[in-house]
Design a protein around this motif. Structure first.
Motif, PDB file in Angstrom:
ATOM      1  N   LEU A 261       5.042  -6.474   4.608  1.00  0.00           N
ATOM      2  CA  LEU A 261       4.955  -7.530   5.621  1.00  0.00           C
ATOM      3  C   LEU A 261       6.332  -8.088   5.962  1.00  0.00           C
ATOM      4  CD1 LEU A 261       1.771  -9.465   4.411  1.00  0.00           C
ATOM      5  CD2 LEU A 261       1.982  -7.997   6.424  1.00  0.00           C
ATOM      6  N   LEU A 262       7.174  -8.291   4.967  1.00  0.00           N
ATOM      7  CA  LEU A 262       8.499  -8.847   5.225  1.00  0.00           C
ATOM      8  C   LEU A 262       9.363  -7.926   6.071  1.00  0.00           C
ATOM      9  CD1 LEU A 262       7.659 -10.975   3.166  1.00  0.00           C
ATOM     10  CD2 LEU A 262       9.920 -10.753   2.111  1.00  0.00           C
ATOM     11  N   SER A 263       9.094  -6.632   6.035  1.00  0.00           N
ATOM     12  CA  SER A 263       9.930  -5.681   6.769  1.00  0.00           C
ATOM     13  C   SER A 263       9.493  -5.492   8.218  1.00  0.00           C
ATOM     14  CB  SER A 263       9.920  -4.320   6.058  1.00  0.00           C
ATOM     15  OG  SER A 263       8.640  -3.714   6.145  1.00  0.00           O
ATOM     16  N   GLN A 264       8.426  -6.178   8.638  1.00  0.00           N
ATOM     17  CA  GLN A 264       7.947  -6.034  10.017  1.00  0.00           C
ATOM     18  C   GLN A 264       8.709  -6.968  10.961  1.00  0.00           C
ATOM     19  OE1 GLN A 264       5.923  -3.398  10.329  1.00  0.00           O
ATOM     20  NE2 GLN A 264       6.303  -3.386   8.118  1.00  0.00           N
ATOM     21  N   ASP A 265       8.827  -6.557  12.206  1.00  0.00           N
ATOM     22  CA  ASP A 265       9.582  -7.321  13.207  1.00  0.00           C
ATOM     23  C   ASP A 265       8.690  -8.402  13.828  1.00  0.00           C
ATOM     24  OD1 ASP A 265      11.580  -8.130  14.897  1.00  0.00           O
ATOM     25  OD2 ASP A 265      11.230  -6.558  16.377  1.00  0.00           O
ATOM     26  N   TYR A 266       8.191  -9.289  12.986  1.00  0.00           N
ATOM     27  CA  TYR A 266       7.302 -10.372  13.404  1.00  0.00           C
ATOM     28  C   TYR A 266       7.606 -11.603  12.558  1.00  0.00           C
ATOM     29  CZ  TYR A 266       4.631  -6.650  15.665  1.00  0.00           C
ATOM     30  OH  TYR A 266       4.259  -5.595  16.455  1.00  0.00           O
ATOM     31  N   LEU A 267       7.123 -12.765  13.020  1.00  0.00           N
ATOM     32  CA  LEU A 267       7.327 -14.015  12.286  1.00  0.00           C
ATOM     33  C   LEU A 267       6.131 -14.387  11.414  1.00  0.00           C
ATOM     34  CD1 LEU A 267       9.005 -16.236  15.047  1.00  0.00           C
ATOM     35  CD2 LEU A 267      10.066 -14.629  13.440  1.00  0.00           C
ATOM     36  N   LEU A 450       7.104   6.742   9.022  1.00  0.00           N
ATOM     37  CA  LEU A 450       6.505   6.081   7.863  1.00  0.00           C
ATOM     38  C   LEU A 450       7.478   5.120   7.197  1.00  0.00           C
ATOM     39  CD1 LEU A 450       4.621   9.070   6.199  1.00  0.00           C
ATOM     40  CD2 LEU A 450       3.674   7.268   7.636  1.00  0.00           C
ATOM     41  N   ALA A 451       8.753   5.273   7.497  1.00  0.00           N
ATOM     42  CA  ALA A 451       9.779   4.395   6.949  1.00  0.00           C
ATOM     43  C   ALA A 451      10.914   4.314   7.955  1.00  0.00           C
ATOM     44  CB  ALA A 451      10.283   4.918   5.596  1.00  0.00           C
ATOM     45  N   GLY A 452      11.777   3.339   7.771  1.00  0.00           N
ATOM     46  CA  GLY A 452      12.936   3.178   8.630  1.00  0.00           C
ATOM     47  C   GLY A 452      14.196   3.262   7.808  1.00  0.00           C
ATOM     48  N   GLU A 453      15.328   3.256   8.483  1.00  0.00           N
ATOM     49  CA  GLU A 453      16.601   3.350   7.773  1.00  0.00           C
ATOM     50  C   GLU A 453      16.820   2.160   6.848  1.00  0.00           C
ATOM     51  OE1 GLU A 453      19.722   3.893  10.548  1.00  0.00           O
ATOM     52  OE2 GLU A 453      19.053   5.877  11.212  1.00  0.00           O
ATOM     53  N   ARG A 454      16.180   1.024   7.209  1.00  0.00           N
ATOM     54  CA  ARG A 454      16.384  -0.192   6.406  1.00  0.00           C
ATOM     55  C   ARG A 454      15.170  -0.526   5.541  1.00  0.00           C
ATOM     56  NH1 ARG A 454      18.557  -4.433  10.772  1.00  0.00           N
ATOM     57  NH2 ARG A 454      16.988  -3.420  12.043  1.00  0.00           N
ATOM     58  N   THR A 455      14.284   0.446   5.339  1.00  0.00           N
ATOM     59  CA  THR A 455      13.170   0.206   4.422  1.00  0.00           C
ATOM     60  C   THR A 455      13.705  -0.071   3.022  1.00  0.00           C
ATOM     61  OG1 THR A 455      11.666   1.630   5.673  1.00  0.00           O
ATOM     62  CG2 THR A 455      11.112   1.223   3.381  1.00  0.00           C
ATOM     63  N   PRO A 456      13.278  -1.161   2.369  1.00  0.00           N
ATOM     64  CA  PRO A 456      13.788  -1.495   1.027  1.00  0.00           C
ATOM     65  C   PRO A 456      13.588  -0.345   0.045  1.00  0.00           C
ATOM     66  CG  PRO A 456      12.529  -3.321   1.929  1.00  0.00           C
ATOM     67  CD  PRO A 456      12.337  -2.159   2.869  1.00  0.00           C
ATOM     68  N   ALA A 457      14.559  -0.191  -0.868  1.00  0.00           N
ATOM     69  CA  ALA A 457      14.526   0.923  -1.823  1.00  0.00           C
ATOM     70  C   ALA A 457      13.276   0.890  -2.691  1.00  0.00           C
ATOM     71  CB  ALA A 457      15.776   0.891  -2.697  1.00  0.00           C
ATOM     72  N   ASP A 458      12.851  -0.320  -3.125  1.00  0.00           N
ATOM     73  CA  ASP A 458      11.675  -0.377  -3.988  1.00  0.00           C
ATOM     74  C   ASP A 458      10.414   0.012  -3.234  1.00  0.00           C
ATOM     75  OD1 ASP A 458      11.849  -2.617  -2.406  1.00  0.00           O
ATOM     76  OD2 ASP A 458      11.111  -4.004  -3.925  1.00  0.00           O
ATOM     77  N   ARG A 462       7.875   3.428  -4.027  1.00  0.00           N
ATOM     78  CA  ARG A 462       6.417   3.452  -4.126  1.00  0.00           C
ATOM     79  C   ARG A 462       5.800   4.428  -3.131  1.00  0.00           C
ATOM     80  NH1 ARG A 462       7.304  -2.121  -4.446  1.00  0.00           N
ATOM     81  NH2 ARG A 462       6.627  -2.413  -2.281  1.00  0.00           N
ATOM     82  N   LEU A 463       6.483   4.639  -2.005  1.00  0.00           N
ATOM     83  CA  LEU A 463       5.945   5.502  -0.962  1.00  0.00           C
ATOM     84  C   LEU A 463       6.132   6.982  -1.277  1.00  0.00           C
ATOM     85  CD1 LEU A 463       4.634   5.646   1.836  1.00  0.00           C
ATOM     86  CD2 LEU A 463       6.917   5.415   2.845  1.00  0.00           C
ATOM     87  N   LEU A 464       7.245   7.335  -1.930  1.00  0.00           N
ATOM     88  CA  LEU A 464       7.569   8.747  -2.173  1.00  0.00           C
ATOM     89  C   LEU A 464       6.456   9.501  -2.911  1.00  0.00           C
ATOM     90  CD1 LEU A 464      11.385   8.580  -3.081  1.00  0.00           C
ATOM     91  CD2 LEU A 464      10.350   9.510  -1.006  1.00  0.00           C
ATOM     92  N   PRO A 465       5.913   8.972  -4.009  1.00  0.00           N
ATOM     93  CA  PRO A 465       4.844   9.720  -4.699  1.00  0.00           C
ATOM     94  C   PRO A 465       3.609   9.928  -3.829  1.00  0.00           C
ATOM     95  CG  PRO A 465       5.724   7.990  -6.106  1.00  0.00           C
ATOM     96  CD  PRO A 465       6.278   7.751  -4.742  1.00  0.00           C
TER      97      PRO A 465
END
Length: 525
Positions: A261-267, A450-458, A462-465
């Motif tokens: 949710l925090l990574s979405q371009d919304y308030l 499914l991800a962006g360049e700035r998707t958090p590492a953590d 979780r997404l890779l597996p």
């Protein structure tokens, strides 16, 4: 600096409403509450008592009995807007929220965001030209009068509609209105709000029209804003992140959705599960935080589509009559190379063409830009190619004047594989089993959204597996299908072992197959 007056329409959960009001006003913003007149008076009294000493909270003067799809929702909104405009003269923006909404950014970020552009945020698309309405009534929402609620008075609703339709009792849309449509979750500037309230007083004819339209909360504000505000001052989007399932139900967010949710371009986001106590706690603390940096990747919708799509694998609509009756030709042979790494599949196909002279076509059902001859338009889009797959393949055989044709395909095309294997022609399959590094999967996730360049590492960890497991699942489905004439070529095998599979797949001697298997850098990323 921006100061927000939140317009809150609610009908339940008084404790959550109190918490929401205290949380939003603690950061210096305001809130105007409309509590449904159908709801409990005791709950309403509890809310008013708890917030009585908070000067940043106000209540609508009138409580309206609200019903989904009715004018009453707009009427309740207008009551809350009027109260906010009068009580909070310093409010610069008016933001529509529900009791299920929560902020997914800090107040500091939200204020800076709204200060950056002097614009209104509201979805506003042409009612008739856009495809915003997917199913159900469209023009009927406007040209017929709707006095009853479709959910609670279904019989009366449709009886009234049928009588009007039978007697031709349609009405004209006001001549000076171009009806617009969009989400009811908007954020408007004070000037725009004042214009709307003034318009509502002056144009009683327009108010009468919207009173008997169906679902006016998706058209009233959207239409008025577009008529009053220059287009360059409108951003046709909502600042509230929400998603819907295939069945039209809002997606609910839980504790483990925090990072996404925090990574979405919304308030804000809607809707938060009542049971997601940890998520609510973390988001509540976030709104009052300062100096927080947000990495916006905005992959929420594509990720949701990817994950939920796993549950529908294997379903297929009944074949069209032209699919069921057509065939590639009994004497023809279709060679399908299945590879998740498209660059590997393309290298192999090109080497096969060099060694065998078999015509090849790369990922024609997966890649829109695949070079294809002009076949009268059937090749023009992926949708047409997939829908008319047998007809397309038959035309390609004819175009190349061949009885053998090799193509590449992504392993997720299980329905296509089954369809081609059910044809009277001969189908052969070669699956390329590759190794998938974390770096390659990360790049793949970014390429497909499914991800962006700035998707958090953590979040990526979780997404890779999940993605890797999905690759293996696609491969298992192909092998479990028990297709005849199916071979496997492995990155981990030596050229001699792969030559055996290639020889069977292409029906060529192993010496020639070894030429292909020894292709330099065949599996290189």
């Amino acid at each position: 600096m921006a100061k927000i007056a939140f317009i809150l329409l609610v009908h339940k959960d008084p404790k959550a409403i109190i918490n929401q009001a205290q949380r939003l006003t603690a950061a210096g913003d305001y809130i105007s509450i409309h509590f449904d007149a159908r709801a409990s008076k005791a709950d309403y009294d509890m809310i008013r008592g708890a917030l009585a000493d908070n000067p940043a909270v106000t209540f609508s003067r009138r409580r309206i009995k609200c019903g989904w799809g009715e004018w009453s929702l707009v009427e309740g909104t207008l009551e809350a807007v009027k109260a906010a405009a009068e009580a909070f003269p310093r409010a610069t923006h008016f933001y529509m929220v529900s009791g299920d909404c929560m902020s997914i950014k800090s107040a500091e970020f939200a204020h800076d965001f709204l200060d950056a552009e002097d614009v209104d945020y509201i979805e506003s698309f042409d009612f008739f030209e856009s495809d915003w309405i997917k199913t159900g009534f469209k023009e009927e929402r406007l040209v017929y009068r709707h006095w009853f609620n479709e959910r609670t008075q279904k019989r009366l609703f449709y009886t009234a509609f049928d009588i009007q339709k039978k007697l031709g009792l349609t009405r004209r849309i006001p001549d000076d209105l171009q009806i617009m449509i969009g989400s009811q979750w908007w954020c408007l500037r004070r000037r725009t709000i004042e214009w709307i309230l003034d318009f509502a007083t002056r144009r009683r004819d327009v108010m009468r029209f919207f009173r008997t339209t169906w679902i006016p909360d998706e058209t009233f504000f959207q239409t008025l804003v577009r008529h009053m505000v220059p287009s360059e001052e409108i951003r046709a989007r909502t600042l509230t992140f929400l998603m819907f399932t295939d069945y039209g139900m809002p997606v609910t967010f839980y504790n483990d959705h925090y990072d996404m949710l925090l990574s979405q371009d919304y308030l804000f986001a809607r809707k938060i599960s009542p049971e997601a106590h940890e998520l609510k706690r973390r988001l509540g603390a976030l709104y009052a935080a300062e100096g927080v940096e947000f990495k916006i990747s905005n992959e929420g919708r594509s990720l949701f589509g990817f994950l939920t799509g796993r549950g529908r694998i294997g379903q297929r609509f009944a074949p069209r009559f032209w699919e069921a009756e057509s065939t590639l030709g009994r004497e023809r042979e279709l060679l399908i190379v299945v590879a998740k790494k498209w660059h590997v599949g393309k290298r192999l196909l090109n080497r096969i063409r060099q060694v065998t002279n078999v015509p090849i076509i790369e990922y024609l059902f997966d890649e829109d830009s695949t070079p294809l001859p002009d076949l009268g338009g059937i090749q023009s889009t992926l949708e047409k190619r997939t829908r008319h797959r047998r007809a397309l393949m038959r035309m390609l055989f004819d175009y190349f004047e061949t009885d053998r044709l090799a193509i590449a395909m992504d392993p997720n095309n299980m329905d296509l594989l089954r369809d081609f294997y059910s044809d009277r022609s001969t189908t052969r399959l070669l699956e390329i089993e590759s190794e998938f590094s974390d770096d390659w999967i990360t790049g793949h996730a970014q390429r497909v959204g499914l991800a962006g360049e700035r998707t958090p590492a953590d979040a990526m960890e979780r997404l890779l597996p999940t993605i890797r497991a999905d690759f293996y699942f696609e491969s298992d489905r192909i092998r479990d299908a028990g297709f005849e004439n199916a071979e496997i070529m492995r990155e981990s095998a030596n050229p001699e072992e792969n030559a055996v599979a290639l020889a069977k797949f292409l029906s060529i001697p192993e010496e020639r197959a070894l030429e292909i298997a020894r292709t330099e850098h065949l599996f290189a990323d």
